[in-house]
Write an enzyme that holds these catalytic residues in place. Structure first.
Site: not given
Ligand code: UFG
Length: 333
Positions: A140, A144
């Site tokens: 991803y 980008k």
């Molecule tokens: N998390 C949990 N439980 C869940 C879902 C998420 O503990 O059910 C945690 C994840 O491990 C992470 C945090 O919550 O630590 C945030 O997770 P998200 O999935 O909400 O978001 P991300 O940080 O993974 O993703 C964001 C953007 C992406 C981008 C990424 C960069 O949405 O587009 O940051 O790492 F690529």
């Protein structure tokens, strides 16, 4: 201005369409509805099409006399990208290049591009400035970054005027309650916590409690989707005023741990939620926090909804009112 918004029916795209229309722009929202929701586009003209159809896009840019493109349409799930890199290169890079070619042919001068914090990979400093090395750890982020590279060369060779916005964690919902976050599948923390609060999920899963952070859970920089949308309008104005191409981080510069997010959500919804601690999710960096100093300085961007309780409250209002998300489109047979 006359603006094409690709991915205009998506979460961030639809919030930006709303802000653009409110500011008096003429907007065409384009979406293939693979993930977007038709019901999320209200006041703008809607075109259902895929960026793979380059001829159609070029004709659309010409027929609508489009002056600027905001390019949101993309695949954006880190985990999915690890399993299906080919699909990510196809959608994010190949289709992105189609769009750039259409803009070149139609002589469309301005582009605001949705990039991501995932271009940085594992941070070596916090908060992350734009000059931080870009070593993505998943397809991803890599796709980008690849398109960001193409923008720089298109700018140099063909005069494309662009601003690339590297989003941190988009969250929240339209403060007027018209729009919200409705992904299928949902993978993001805040909507999943609110689904647990609605009783749609048995518990909030917390991925990892052994990170090198004060409470052991991952730290992220949550930015309200309307603040994100507003930054796009400032970027467009800057380009129209003659600003040179640039790359900006978009975050609040404040980190919150997963546990802090869950605890804040519990205060917002008024009760404690069942929680399950599970293992780390592969590919998650421990801490991702933006330095937003550059966009604040250059574009005078200031968040309106920077505190986490407000961000979660706006999301909660939308989720309570739309427990099943947007009305689903009729199946097209
Ligand atoms: N998390 C949990 N439980 C869940 C879902 C998420 O503990 O059910 C945690 C994840 O491990 C992470 C945090 O919550 O630590 C945030 O997770 P998200 O999935 O909400 O978001 P991300 O940080 O993974 O993703 C964001 C953007 C992406 C981008 C990424 C960069 O949405 O587009 O940051 O790492 F690529």
């Amino acid at each position: 201005m006359r603006i094409l918004v690709t991915g205009g029916a998506g979460y961030i795209g639809s919030h930006t369409v709303k802000e653009l229309v409110a500011a008096g722009h003429y907007v065409v929202a384009l979406d293939n509805l693979s993930r977007g929701r038709r019901a999320a586009v209200r006041q703008a003209k809607f075109v259902r099409a895929d960026l793979a159809d380059q001829k159609l896009i070029t004709e659309l840019l010409r027929a609508e006399k489009i002056e600027a493109v905001m390019h949101f349409a993309a695949s954006s799930l880190v985990g999915e990208s690890m399993q299906h890199p080919a699909a990510y290169y196809q959608n994010n890079v190949v289709n992105g290049l189609h769009l750039l070619e259409s803009m070149r042919q139609a002589k469309t001068p301005y582009l605001v591009f949705s990039s991501t914090a995932a271009v940085y990979g594992e941070p070596t400093e916090t908060p992350i400035p734009e000059e931080h090395p870009t070593i993505p750890t998943n397809p991803y982020g890599a796709t980008k970054l690849a398109l960001e590279g193409a923008l720089a060369w298109y700018s140099r060779a063909y005069g494309l005027k662009y601003i690339s916005l590297r989003y941190f964690n988009a969250a929240g919902a339209d403060p007027e309650g018209d729009l919200g976050e409705d992904h299928d599948p949902e993978t993001h923390l805040i909507p999943l916590v609110l689904k647990a609060a609605l009783g749609q999920l048995p518990a909030v899963k917390i991925f990892g409690r052994d990170y090198p952070t004060p409470d052991g859970t991952c730290i992220r920089d949550y930015i309200h989707v309307t603040d994100l949308a507003r930054a796009h309008l400032l970027a467009l104005k800057a380009l129209a005023d003659g600003k040179e191409p640039a790359v900006y981080n978009l975050g609040n510069g404040n980190g919150y741990s997963v546990l802090e997010v869950v605890q804040t959500a519990e205060k917002v919804v008024g009760r404690t939620l069942p929680k399950i601690f599970t293992g780390r999710r592969p590919g998650d960096p421990a801490v991702l926090v933006a330095s937003a100093a550059k966009i604040k300085r250059d574009l005078k961007w200031e968040p309106l909804y920077s505190d986490l309780p407000t961000i979660i409250e706006t999301a909660w209002r939308w989720h309570k009112k739309h427990p099943q998300g947007y009305p689903k489109e009729r199946k097209i047979t």
